[in-house]
Enzyme design. Structure first.
Site, PDB file in Angstrom:
ATOM      1  N   CYS A 104       0.806  -1.214   0.000  1.00  0.00           N
ATOM      2  CA  CYS A 104       0.000   0.000   0.000  1.00  0.00           C
ATOM      3  C   CYS A 104       0.842   1.269   0.000  1.00  0.00           C
ATOM      4  CB  CYS A 104      -0.959   0.002   1.186  1.00  0.00           C
ATOM      5  SG  CYS A 104      -0.173  -0.356   2.745  1.00  0.00           S
TER       6      CYS A 104
ATOM      7  N   CYS B 186      -1.207  -3.665   8.563  1.00  0.00           N
ATOM      8  CA  CYS B 186      -0.783  -2.465   9.300  1.00  0.00           C
ATOM      9  C   CYS B 186      -0.197  -2.853  10.660  1.00  0.00           C
ATOM     10  CB  CYS B 186      -1.958  -1.519   9.522  1.00  0.00           C
ATOM     11  SG  CYS B 186      -2.696  -0.933   7.997  1.00  0.00           S
TER      12      CYS B 186
END
Lengths: 136, 206
Positions: free
Chosen positions: A36, A106
């Site tokens: 990302c 994340c």
């Protein structure tokens, strides 16, 4: 899609900032998620005598979950010994923040950052100290 | 890619994709986009040929054509139409096409859990910090933001040029190490793309 806790860390991130990365009591972990394009820097300041993390700072450029994960990580790190810090798992972060499956990477990033910062600190400590006597 | 399967309808072996060579009944669609469109598994692809095949197949596979046919063929037609649209979108764009081929070859974005090179992270981090500083400033910093945008766009163009070179090298050689190079360029590109999106959002909002 974000939980209350993520929103809280996102709007009031704890411990944003940076420590002097040349300081030999500071360990710096810089990690990224190529999926990302997020980047995360996490730093710890360690008491050389006790091995306890006295301060932790982070700076993350990325989505809300990446910011919240690193913010939470710095909160957890403070007051822990290095060995205790290494037991923090990304799944702990996932549970605490109720991250959805698409945002699990994340939390992985935050765990990687913790490990990288501690590794950097230990590498620095293994190097010989500069000689004080060499200074005028 | 050659494939030899027996036709669900007449039982004869057919090498053709989409339709049986003997009884011409509709076959279950190939799930690989390259196979579906009948292209070699390459990084470069002629966009005109892709478009041409897309429109030709759209007409031949359209569910309206099969509404009087067997339930099986109706289902194949629906499945084929979905793959047709997804495949066209994926193969049309060189970046998503490269990502698709990499995935097909078992090369994942995250380099098997390995971190991107530290120099790249440092650079991206610095660029982000610069952008952040500019964003916190007033309107007088607009020219610098525009300059930053140009810089990021230039970086992206450089990556695209290098990708083009790697595409050709891979297609000529089939050498897997070229694909690894493509992966690291794509990963770098995603970081730069984020920066461009950030700066553009700022310029529009400012």
């Amino acid at each position: 899609m974000y939980s209350e806790k993520v929103l809280d860390h996102y709007s009031n991130p704890r411990n944003v900032g940076s420590l002097d990365k040349r300081d030999r009591t500071v360990g710096t972990g810089m990690v990224g998620a190529p999926e990302c394009g997020d980047v995360m820097k996490l730093q710890v300041k360690v008491n050389e005598e006790t091995g306890v993390i006295e301060d932790a700072k982070f700076k993350t450029f990325g989505c809300g979950s990446a910011i919240a994960s690193s913010s939470l990580a710095t909160e957890w790190l403070k007051g822990k010994t290095l060995d205790e810090a290494l037991t923090i798992r990304n799944t702990d972060i996932v549970n605490e923040l109720s991250l959805p499956p698409v945002k699990i990477h994340c939390s992985v990033l935050a765990e990687d950052a913790i490990r990288a910062a501690i590794e950097d600190y230990r590498k620095k400590q293994a190097q010989p100290q500069p000689l004080e006597a060499a200074r005028p | 890619m050659e494939r030899l399967t027996s036709c669900w309808n007449c039982g004869k072996n057919t090498e053709q994709i989409h339709f049986c060579g003997s009884c011409s009944s509709l076959q279950p669609p190939a799930t690989n986009y390259y196979d579906f469109f009948g292209f070699e598994h390459r990084l470069n692809l002629d966009p005109a040929a892709l478009e041409d095949r897309f429109y030709r197949l759209s007409r031949r596979l359209h569910p309206d054509v099969y509404f009087r046919r067997s339930a099986r063929e109706q289902q194949f037609s629906l499945d084929a139409t979905a793959i047709l649209n997804d495949g066209y979108r994926t193969l049309k764009n060189p970046i998503s096409r490269a990502e698709y081929l990499l995935k097909e070859k078992g090369i994942t974005a995250s380099e098997n859990g390995r971190q991107p090179p530290p120099e790249l992270l440092e650079e991206v981090f610095e660029l982000n910090e610069m952008l952040e500083e500019l964003r916190q400033g007033d309107d007088s910093l607009r020219p610098q933001l525009e300059e930053a945008e140009q810089r990021f766009l230039k970086l992206r163009d450089e990556i695209d040029c290098r990708l083009q070179v790697e595409f050709e090298l891979y297609d000529a050689s089939g050498d897997r190490s070229r694909l690894l190079e493509v992966r690291s360029l794509l990963s770098r590109r995603r970081y730069i793309r984020n920066l461009i999106e950030e700066v553009e959002r700022e310029l529009v909002g400012a």
